[in-house]
Motif scaffolding. Structure first.
Motif, PDB file in Angstrom:
ATOM      1  N   ILE A   1       6.236  -6.834  11.632  1.00  0.00           N
ATOM      2  CA  ILE A   1       6.522  -8.267  11.809  1.00  0.00           C
ATOM      3  C   ILE A   1       5.483  -8.915  12.705  1.00  0.00           C
ATOM      4  O   ILE A   1       5.069 -10.065  12.480  1.00  0.00           O
ATOM      5  CB  ILE A   1       7.950  -8.442  12.376  1.00  0.00           C
ATOM      6  CG1 ILE A   1       8.982  -7.903  11.377  1.00  0.00           C
ATOM      7  CG2 ILE A   1       8.229  -9.899  12.679  1.00  0.00           C
ATOM      8  CD1 ILE A   1      10.397  -7.905  11.907  1.00  0.00           C
ATOM      9  N   PHE A   2       5.027  -8.196  13.712  1.00  0.00           N
ATOM     10  CA  PHE A   2       3.995  -8.738  14.604  1.00  0.00           C
ATOM     11  C   PHE A   2       2.708  -9.020  13.838  1.00  0.00           C
ATOM     12  O   PHE A   2       2.117 -10.099  13.963  1.00  0.00           O
ATOM     13  CB  PHE A   2       3.731  -7.756  15.749  1.00  0.00           C
ATOM     14  CG  PHE A   2       2.556  -8.142  16.596  1.00  0.00           C
ATOM     15  CD1 PHE A   2       2.689  -9.083  17.605  1.00  0.00           C
ATOM     16  CD2 PHE A   2       1.304  -7.562  16.390  1.00  0.00           C
ATOM     17  CE1 PHE A   2       1.599  -9.446  18.386  1.00  0.00           C
ATOM     18  CE2 PHE A   2       0.214  -7.918  17.170  1.00  0.00           C
ATOM     19  CZ  PHE A   2       0.366  -8.861  18.168  1.00  0.00           C
ATOM     20  N   TRP A   3       2.227  -8.054  13.062  1.00  0.00           N
ATOM     21  CA  TRP A   3       0.990  -8.259  12.309  1.00  0.00           C
ATOM     22  C   TRP A   3       1.136  -9.385  11.294  1.00  0.00           C
ATOM     23  O   TRP A   3       0.199 -10.149  11.062  1.00  0.00           O
ATOM     24  CB  TRP A   3       0.580  -6.970  11.597  1.00  0.00           C
ATOM     25  CG  TRP A   3       0.068  -5.913  12.519  1.00  0.00           C
ATOM     26  CD1 TRP A   3       0.652  -4.723  12.823  1.00  0.00           C
ATOM     27  CD2 TRP A   3      -1.158  -5.954  13.267  1.00  0.00           C
ATOM     28  NE1 TRP A   3      -0.111  -4.015  13.716  1.00  0.00           N
ATOM     29  CE2 TRP A   3      -1.237  -4.742  14.003  1.00  0.00           C
ATOM     30  CE3 TRP A   3      -2.183  -6.877  13.389  1.00  0.00           C
ATOM     31  CZ2 TRP A   3      -2.305  -4.451  14.846  1.00  0.00           C
ATOM     32  CZ3 TRP A   3      -3.250  -6.582  14.227  1.00  0.00           C
ATOM     33  CH2 TRP A   3      -3.302  -5.390  14.932  1.00  0.00           C
ATOM     34  N   PHE A   4       2.302  -9.502  10.688  1.00  0.00           N
ATOM     35  CA  PHE A   4       2.515 -10.562   9.693  1.00  0.00           C
ATOM     36  C   PHE A   4       2.498 -11.950  10.339  1.00  0.00           C
ATOM     37  O   PHE A   4       2.115 -12.936   9.703  1.00  0.00           O
ATOM     38  CB  PHE A   4       3.842 -10.329   8.972  1.00  0.00           C
ATOM     39  CG  PHE A   4       4.078 -11.271   7.824  1.00  0.00           C
ATOM     40  CD1 PHE A   4       3.274 -11.217   6.695  1.00  0.00           C
ATOM     41  CD2 PHE A   4       5.104 -12.205   7.881  1.00  0.00           C
ATOM     42  CE1 PHE A   4       3.491 -12.087   5.631  1.00  0.00           C
ATOM     43  CE2 PHE A   4       5.330 -13.070   6.828  1.00  0.00           C
ATOM     44  CZ  PHE A   4       4.518 -13.007   5.694  1.00  0.00           C
TER      45      PHE A   4
ATOM     46  N   GLY B   1       0.659 -10.499   3.245  1.00  0.00           N
ATOM     47  CA  GLY B   1       1.692  -9.480   3.379  1.00  0.00           C
ATOM     48  C   GLY B   1       1.132  -8.078   3.193  1.00  0.00           C
ATOM     49  O   GLY B   1       1.492  -7.153   3.936  1.00  0.00           O
ATOM     50  N   PHE B   2       0.235  -7.897   2.232  1.00  0.00           N
ATOM     51  CA  PHE B   2      -0.345  -6.572   1.997  1.00  0.00           C
ATOM     52  C   PHE B   2      -1.227  -6.146   3.161  1.00  0.00           C
ATOM     53  O   PHE B   2      -1.166  -4.991   3.600  1.00  0.00           O
ATOM     54  CB  PHE B   2      -1.159  -6.597   0.700  1.00  0.00           C
ATOM     55  CG  PHE B   2      -1.750  -5.268   0.341  1.00  0.00           C
ATOM     56  CD1 PHE B   2      -1.002  -4.326  -0.342  1.00  0.00           C
ATOM     57  CD2 PHE B   2      -3.059  -4.953   0.690  1.00  0.00           C
ATOM     58  CE1 PHE B   2      -1.545  -3.092  -0.676  1.00  0.00           C
ATOM     59  CE2 PHE B   2      -3.604  -3.727   0.368  1.00  0.00           C
ATOM     60  CZ  PHE B   2      -2.843  -2.791  -0.321  1.00  0.00           C
ATOM     61  N   VAL B   3      -2.061  -7.052   3.669  1.00  0.00           N
ATOM     62  CA  VAL B   3      -2.952  -6.717   4.784  1.00  0.00           C
ATOM     63  C   VAL B   3      -2.135  -6.393   6.030  1.00  0.00           C
ATOM     64  O   VAL B   3      -2.441  -5.443   6.764  1.00  0.00           O
ATOM     65  CB  VAL B   3      -3.937  -7.863   5.049  1.00  0.00           C
ATOM     66  CG1 VAL B   3      -4.764  -7.587   6.301  1.00  0.00           C
ATOM     67  CG2 VAL B   3      -4.858  -8.063   3.849  1.00  0.00           C
TER      68      VAL B   3
ATOM     69  N   THR C   1       7.075   2.943   3.491  1.00  0.00           N
ATOM     70  CA  THR C   1       6.555   1.707   2.898  1.00  0.00           C
ATOM     71  C   THR C   1       7.668   0.743   2.484  1.00  0.00           C
ATOM     72  O   THR C   1       7.413  -0.441   2.293  1.00  0.00           O
ATOM     73  CB  THR C   1       5.682   2.023   1.669  1.00  0.00           C
ATOM     74  OG1 THR C   1       6.447   2.819   0.747  1.00  0.00           O
ATOM     75  CG2 THR C   1       4.430   2.782   2.061  1.00  0.00           C
ATOM     76  N   SER C   2       8.896   1.252   2.358  1.00  0.00           N
ATOM     77  CA  SER C   2      10.003   0.359   2.002  1.00  0.00           C
ATOM     78  C   SER C   2      10.262  -0.682   3.088  1.00  0.00           C
ATOM     79  O   SER C   2      10.837  -1.738   2.819  1.00  0.00           O
ATOM     80  CB  SER C   2      11.275   1.170   1.750  1.00  0.00           C
ATOM     81  OG  SER C   2      11.649   1.899   2.909  1.00  0.00           O
ATOM     82  N   LEU C   3       9.824  -0.394   4.341  1.00  0.00           N
ATOM     83  CA  LEU C   3       9.988  -1.383   5.412  1.00  0.00           C
ATOM     84  C   LEU C   3       9.138  -2.625   5.184  1.00  0.00           C
ATOM     85  O   LEU C   3       9.392  -3.679   5.777  1.00  0.00           O
ATOM     86  CB  LEU C   3       9.621  -0.756   6.760  1.00  0.00           C
ATOM     87  CG  LEU C   3      10.521   0.366   7.284  1.00  0.00           C
ATOM     88  CD1 LEU C   3       9.971   0.920   8.589  1.00  0.00           C
ATOM     89  CD2 LEU C   3      11.942  -0.145   7.482  1.00  0.00           C
ATOM     90  N   VAL C   4       8.137  -2.503   4.324  1.00  0.00           N
ATOM     91  CA  VAL C   4       7.254  -3.635   4.040  1.00  0.00           C
ATOM     92  C   VAL C   4       8.032  -4.774   3.382  1.00  0.00           C
ATOM     93  O   VAL C   4       7.573  -5.915   3.363  1.00  0.00           O
ATOM     94  CB  VAL C   4       6.081  -3.159   3.160  1.00  0.00           C
ATOM     95  CG1 VAL C   4       5.190  -4.298   2.723  1.00  0.00           C
ATOM     96  CG2 VAL C   4       5.264  -2.123   3.909  1.00  0.00           C
ATOM     97  N   SER C   5       9.211  -4.479   2.867  1.00  0.00           N
ATOM     98  CA  SER C   5      10.001  -5.526   2.207  1.00  0.00           C
ATOM     99  C   SER C   5      10.366  -6.659   3.155  1.00  0.00           C
ATOM    100  O   SER C   5      10.605  -7.790   2.709  1.00  0.00           O
ATOM    101  CB  SER C   5      11.279  -4.916   1.620  1.00  0.00           C
ATOM    102  OG  SER C   5      12.064  -4.315   2.647  1.00  0.00           O
ATOM    103  N   VAL C   6      10.372  -6.423   4.469  1.00  0.00           N
ATOM    104  CA  VAL C   6      10.728  -7.490   5.411  1.00  0.00           C
ATOM    105  C   VAL C   6       9.614  -8.519   5.555  1.00  0.00           C
ATOM    106  O   VAL C   6       9.841  -9.616   6.064  1.00  0.00           O
ATOM    107  CB  VAL C   6      11.067  -6.907   6.802  1.00  0.00           C
ATOM    108  CG1 VAL C   6      12.235  -5.946   6.694  1.00  0.00           C
ATOM    109  CG2 VAL C   6       9.867  -6.220   7.425  1.00  0.00           C
ATOM    110  N   ILE C   7       8.393  -8.175   5.118  1.00  0.00           N
ATOM    111  CA  ILE C   7       7.275  -9.127   5.203  1.00  0.00           C
ATOM    112  C   ILE C   7       6.733  -9.454   3.809  1.00  0.00           C
ATOM    113  O   ILE C   7       5.588  -9.891   3.672  1.00  0.00           O
ATOM    114  CB  ILE C   7       6.137  -8.578   6.089  1.00  0.00           C
ATOM    115  CG1 ILE C   7       5.619  -7.243   5.559  1.00  0.00           C
ATOM    116  CG2 ILE C   7       6.617  -8.432   7.528  1.00  0.00           C
ATOM    117  CD1 ILE C   7       4.412  -6.720   6.306  1.00  0.00           C
ATOM    118  N   ALA C   8       7.563  -9.222   2.777  1.00  0.00           N
ATOM    119  CA  ALA C   8       7.176  -9.573   1.406  1.00  0.00           C
ATOM    120  C   ALA C   8       5.869  -8.905   1.009  1.00  0.00           C
ATOM    121  O   ALA C   8       4.899  -9.558   0.611  1.00  0.00           O
ATOM    122  CB  ALA C   8       7.068 -11.086   1.242  1.00  0.00           C
ATOM    123  N   GLY C   9       5.843  -7.588   1.110  1.00  0.00           N
ATOM    124  CA  GLY C   9       4.617  -6.859   0.828  1.00  0.00           C
ATOM    125  C   GLY C   9       4.398  -6.513  -0.628  1.00  0.00           C
ATOM    126  O   GLY C   9       3.429  -5.836  -0.958  1.00  0.00           O
TER     127      GLY C   9
END
Length: 323
Positions: A135-138, A169-171, A242-250
């Motif tokens: 979340i911080f990086w996003f 989101g990907f970055v 990687t499933s945690l990426v769903s919180v930042i729309a990855g």
């Protein structure tokens, strides 16, 4: 496990009378018999019955909507999310390995500045939750709206970008996963390096090798036997993390599954679709891990039965018993 002597095969017994021209040969054959263990078979039977009952209950349940699962299992949207998950895992692990090796070497350096820097890095990124880091990086644009390259402080800027355009989101997912993984890989690599006998480094230095050559040609190849098992576990864990990426729309597998079930309300069915793909990926990774571990552990001990037989049968017959 018990060992029963075959008639005529007693160890140390005097051989029977034979032709004087023919030297006597000892028959050292051993026959291995196992003790009956009915409790083990009862446990296996109970586990098998429970597995069959559970599988039957899941398959015939009308609430799981297996037709929806079959419909979306190979859907283009799901496959695109699967590709993003694989890409995130591979790139993040590659960057994490590079970061981990560098930080591990810094931790073992003679320079207190390098050791302190490496220790602070591992302390911070292992001590904060990965979800918070993602979340911080996003939301990095909230702190640095513009990313620029130029003279520090108030000097001229050579080139600049809007943070929202760069940190997608990907970055953001790539930064969070790789930097966090680098902290864990640093400890794994450090343990592997320290497992190598210090005499190996001294031997390399005695023939004129540089520190870089000693590390790349002597230390790291020997440390791989210690590094590979936890690295395989980290890779498998990364596939699921990687499933945690769903919180930042990855746009990963979990993200697209959420988008689909929010549109058609088939929550359980889409979660099953994602779970089945995660199981496939982790199974393939587990097989690869096993193969790599066998590659870097050629001297692994043989099973107990072969080791016991090899110890019991002396001399020339030991290799045959261990085969």
């Amino acid at each position: 496990m018990t060992y029963r002597k075959i008639p005529g095969a007693a160890l140390g017994a005097a051989p029977e009378a034979t032709d004087a021209a023919t030297p006597p040969e000892e028959d050292l054959s051993l026959q291995v018999t196992r003790r009956p263990r009915p409790g083990r078979w009862l446990a296996v039977l109970a586990a098998a019955l429970f597995t069959v009952w559970l599988a039957y209950t899941v398959i015939v349940s009308p609430n799981l909507h297996w037709d929806i699962v079959a419909k979306y299992q190979f859907d283009a949207v799901i496959l695109n999310g699967l590709a993003v998950t694989i890409q995130l895992t591979l790139v993040s692990m590659a960057l994490g390995i590079v970061i981990g090796v560098l930080v591990a070497v810094m931790q073992l350096s003679d320079s207190p500045v390098l050791r302190l820097t490496a220790g602070a890095y591992t302390w911070f990124f292992r001590g904060t939750p990965l979800l918070v880091q993602l979340i911080f990086w996003f939301n990095l644009a909230l702190i640095f709206p513009v990313i620029s390259i130029g003279v520090p402080f108030d000097g001229p800027k050579l080139i600049s970008w809007q943070s929202n355009q760069v940190i997608t989101g990907f970055v953001a997912a790539l930064l969070g996963l790789s930097i966090n993984e680098g902290a864990y890989m640093a400890e794994i690599v450090r343990a592997g390096i320290q497992s190598v006998d210090p005499g190996q480094r001294e031997a390399g230095a005695s023939i004129g090798m540089s520190n870089r050559q000693i590390l790349s040609r002597i230390i790291l190849p020997q440390a791989m036997r210690v590094i590979i098992p936890p690295f395989g576990n980290q890779f498998i864990s990364m596939l699921k993390t990687t499933s945690l990426v769903s919180v930042i729309a990855g746009a990963d597998l979990m993200t697209v599954s959420q988008h689909l079930y929010l549109a058609n309300f088939e929550v359980v069915a889409l979660l099953l679709v994602a779970s089945l793909w995660y199981l496939v990926l982790t199974t393939i990774a587990s097989i690869g891990q096993h193969a790599v571990e066998r590659r870097y552990s050629p001297g692994a001990a043989p099973p107990l039965r072969r080791r016991v037989l090899a110890n019991l049968v002396p001399g020339r017959d030991r290799k045959e018993a261990a085969a």
